[in-house]
Design a protein around this motif. Structure first.
Motif, short mmCIF file in Angstrom:
data_model
loop_
_atom_site.label_atom_id
_atom_site.label_comp_id
_atom_site.label_asym_id
_atom_site.label_seq_id
_atom_site.Cartn_x
_atom_site.Cartn_y
_atom_site.Cartn_z
N ASN A 134 39.16 34.13 30.52
CA ASN A 134 38.83 32.72 30.51
C ASN A 134 39.99 31.91 31.08
N VAL A 135 39.67 30.96 31.96
CA VAL A 135 40.70 30.14 32.60
C VAL A 135 40.51 28.70 32.15
N THR A 136 41.49 28.17 31.46
CA THR A 136 41.42 26.77 31.05
C THR A 136 41.82 25.88 32.22
N ASN A 137 41.11 24.77 32.37
CA ASN A 137 41.39 23.83 33.46
C ASN A 137 41.33 24.52 34.82
N PHE A 138 40.25 25.26 35.05
CA PHE A 138 40.11 25.97 36.32
C PHE A 138 40.09 25.01 37.50
N GLN A 187 28.39 46.05 42.73
CA GLN A 187 29.47 45.08 42.61
C GLN A 187 29.90 44.82 41.16
N ALA A 188 28.94 44.66 40.27
CA ALA A 188 29.30 44.37 38.87
C ALA A 188 30.13 45.51 38.28
N ALA A 189 29.73 46.75 38.58
CA ALA A 189 30.47 47.91 38.08
C ALA A 189 31.85 47.97 38.72
N ALA A 190 31.93 47.60 40.00
CA ALA A 190 33.22 47.62 40.69
C ALA A 190 34.17 46.60 40.09
N PHE A 191 33.65 45.41 39.78
CA PHE A 191 34.50 44.38 39.17
C PHE A 191 34.96 44.83 37.78
N ALA A 192 34.04 45.40 37.01
CA ALA A 192 34.38 45.87 35.67
C ALA A 192 35.44 46.97 35.73
N SER A 193 35.47 47.71 36.85
CA SER A 193 36.44 48.80 37.01
C SER A 193 37.77 48.33 37.58
N GLY A 194 37.88 47.04 37.90
CA GLY A 194 39.16 46.51 38.35
C GLY A 194 39.22 46.00 39.77
N THR A 195 38.11 46.01 40.50
CA THR A 195 38.10 45.53 41.88
C THR A 195 37.98 44.02 41.92
N GLY A 196 38.92 43.35 42.57
CA GLY A 196 38.88 41.91 42.73
C GLY A 196 39.45 41.14 41.56
N ASP A 197 40.09 40.02 41.89
CA ASP A 197 40.58 39.12 40.84
C ASP A 197 39.46 38.23 40.33
N PHE A 198 38.56 37.87 41.25
CA PHE A 198 37.40 37.04 40.93
C PHE A 198 36.15 37.69 41.50
N PHE A 199 34.99 37.25 41.03
CA PHE A 199 33.73 37.85 41.43
C PHE A 199 32.67 36.77 41.57
N GLN A 200 32.02 36.71 42.73
CA GLN A 200 30.89 35.81 42.92
C GLN A 200 29.67 36.54 42.37
N ALA A 201 29.32 36.25 41.15
CA ALA A 201 28.30 37.02 40.44
C ALA A 201 27.00 36.24 40.29
N PHE A 202 25.92 36.97 40.26
CA PHE A 202 24.61 36.42 40.00
C PHE A 202 24.15 36.87 38.61
N GLY A 215 34.62 39.84 31.71
CA GLY A 215 34.74 38.70 32.61
C GLY A 215 34.29 37.42 31.95
N ARG A 216 34.65 36.30 32.57
CA ARG A 216 34.25 35.00 32.05
C ARG A 216 33.85 34.10 33.21
N VAL A 217 32.73 33.42 33.07
CA VAL A 217 32.30 32.46 34.08
C VAL A 217 33.19 31.22 33.99
N VAL A 218 33.80 30.86 35.13
CA VAL A 218 34.72 29.72 35.13
C VAL A 218 34.25 28.59 36.04
N ALA A 219 33.26 28.85 36.91
CA ALA A 219 32.77 27.80 37.81
C ALA A 219 31.40 28.18 38.35
N SER A 220 30.70 27.18 38.86
CA SER A 220 29.37 27.38 39.44
C SER A 220 29.42 27.03 40.92
N PHE A 221 29.08 27.98 41.78
CA PHE A 221 29.01 27.71 43.20
C PHE A 221 27.92 26.69 43.49
N GLY A 222 26.85 26.73 42.71
CA GLY A 222 25.76 25.81 42.90
C GLY A 222 26.13 24.37 42.64
N GLN A 223 26.86 24.13 41.56
CA GLN A 223 27.26 22.77 41.24
C GLN A 223 28.25 22.22 42.26
#
Length: 343
Positions: A134-138, A187-202, A215-223
């Motif tokens: 979780n990132v405060t003040n993202f 992709q989800a499994a790859a992120f869970a295994s350590g790939t990438g600092d961030f993930f554009q997830a659906f 992982g923690r959702v910190v922002a919405s690409f849609g918004q």
């Protein structure tokens, strides 16, 4: 034969992470409640993929809104934007639920019978930025110098992602690394295994990662990407001209579903669309619907307005995917949505 490479690339490729096997609720086959003696008119609809994101469609079927309009909707899943568009152009289905950019690509290919969008299903990109913690003040500037597990180059999710980054002073692929060589279903499994600092997830991948503490959702690409006709119902221009009453009834039903999703609780809405997602845990389904409601993903009406359409073209142009300008009136028919909204 039309070349669908760009259509296939641009259609919400991230959808494969939030789709699940079709399972039930495929048709609104009950007789018209307004006049039981009248036989319902069949409308064949093909959706690009199966997604919780498309809840308005499933609500319209399960709540009987299509049936009340005298329509018998036969739903199938194309599993690809190119396939969905081809099915409608070939006359195999009357309506497709797919990204509005598809109409632009078809127009650029010079189709003699254009695909025309007439009712909006979703009004924002449906992906979320997931961080490992979780990132405060993202702030989007936090992506500088980092790696982002993203979408395929040329896809609408990737176009929105790069557009959002540029709006916040980031030069994608220069100020950061965007990982694009991992298949979406991995992709989800790859992120869970350590790939990438961030993930554009659906969804439901984002909610599942949170539930598992990975992982923690910190922002919405849609918004942050603004409103655009991200997913719409479209048909051939000739069909809309020859079947205006059918198109109006169809739009009326979708309008009722949009209204329902803005008044129903996530728990209630989840129960309604559950037949389409039997392998999704109820708590995840509720969380996804709540997240889409909070991120303003579903419009209050079905109208595709000029400003939203222009925003989509702006994002496409910024990504180098708009070969030539396509006027709003060429590929959008707003009259059905305007009437449904008034009613």
């Amino acid at each position: 034969m039309l070349h669908w490479k760009k259509v296939a690339m641009s259609t919400s490729l991230g959808a494969m992470l939030f789709t699940l096997t079709a399972c039930g609720g495929e048709s609104s086959t009950a007789p018209n409640t307004a006049d039981p003696a009248q036989k319902a008119e069949t409308v064949r609809v093909t959706e690009v993929i199966r997604s919780i994101f498309y809840a308005p469609q499933y609500v319209a079927i399960e709540k009987g809104y299509f049936r009340d309009e005298g329509l018998d909707v036969k739903l199938d899943t194309a599993w690809g934007g190119d396939k969905a568009a081809t099915r409608v152009l070939a006359g195999q289905d009357e309506v497709a639920l797919v990204g509005a950019e598809t109409t632009i690509f078809v127009q650029q290919q010079g189709s003699p019978d254009a695909l025309v969008s007439f009712a909006q299903c979703t009004q924002r990109d449906g992906s979320f930025l997931v961080a490992r913690q979780n990132v405060t003040n993202f702030d989007w500037s936090m992506l500088k110098g980092k790696s982002l597990l993203g979408s395929r180059a040329g896809s609408m999710p990737e176009m929105v992602s790069e557009y959002v980054q540029k709006q916040h002073g980031i030069k994608p692929l220069t100020d950061n690394e965007i990982i694009q060589n991992i298949a979406f279903d991995n992709q989800a499994a790859a992120f869970a295994s350590g790939t990438g600092d961030f993930f554009q997830a659906f969804e439901p991948a984002a909610s599942l990662l949170e539930k598992q503490g990975q992982g923690r959702v910190v922002a919405s690409f849609g918004q942050d990407g603004g409103k655009l006709p991200y997913t719409v119902f479209m048909a051939k221009d000739s069909y809309l001209k020859s079947h205006p009453q059918t198109a109006q009834k169809f739009t009326n039903a979708v309008q009722k579903a949009q209204t329902y999703l803005h008044t129903a609780s996530p728990e209630e809405a989840a129960t309604v669309i559950k037949p389409y997602f039997t392998d999704v845990d109820q708590d995840i389904l509720v969380n996804v619907i709540k997240r889409y409601q909070q991120s303003d993903s579903w419009p209050t009406d079905t109208l595709i307005d000029q400003q939203e359409f222009d925003n989509m073209k702006k994002i496409m142009k910024d990504a180098g995917q708009l070969q030539q300008d396509v006027p709003y009136e060429k590929v959008v028919q707003p009259s059905f949505a305007e009437k449904a909204k008034q009613n």
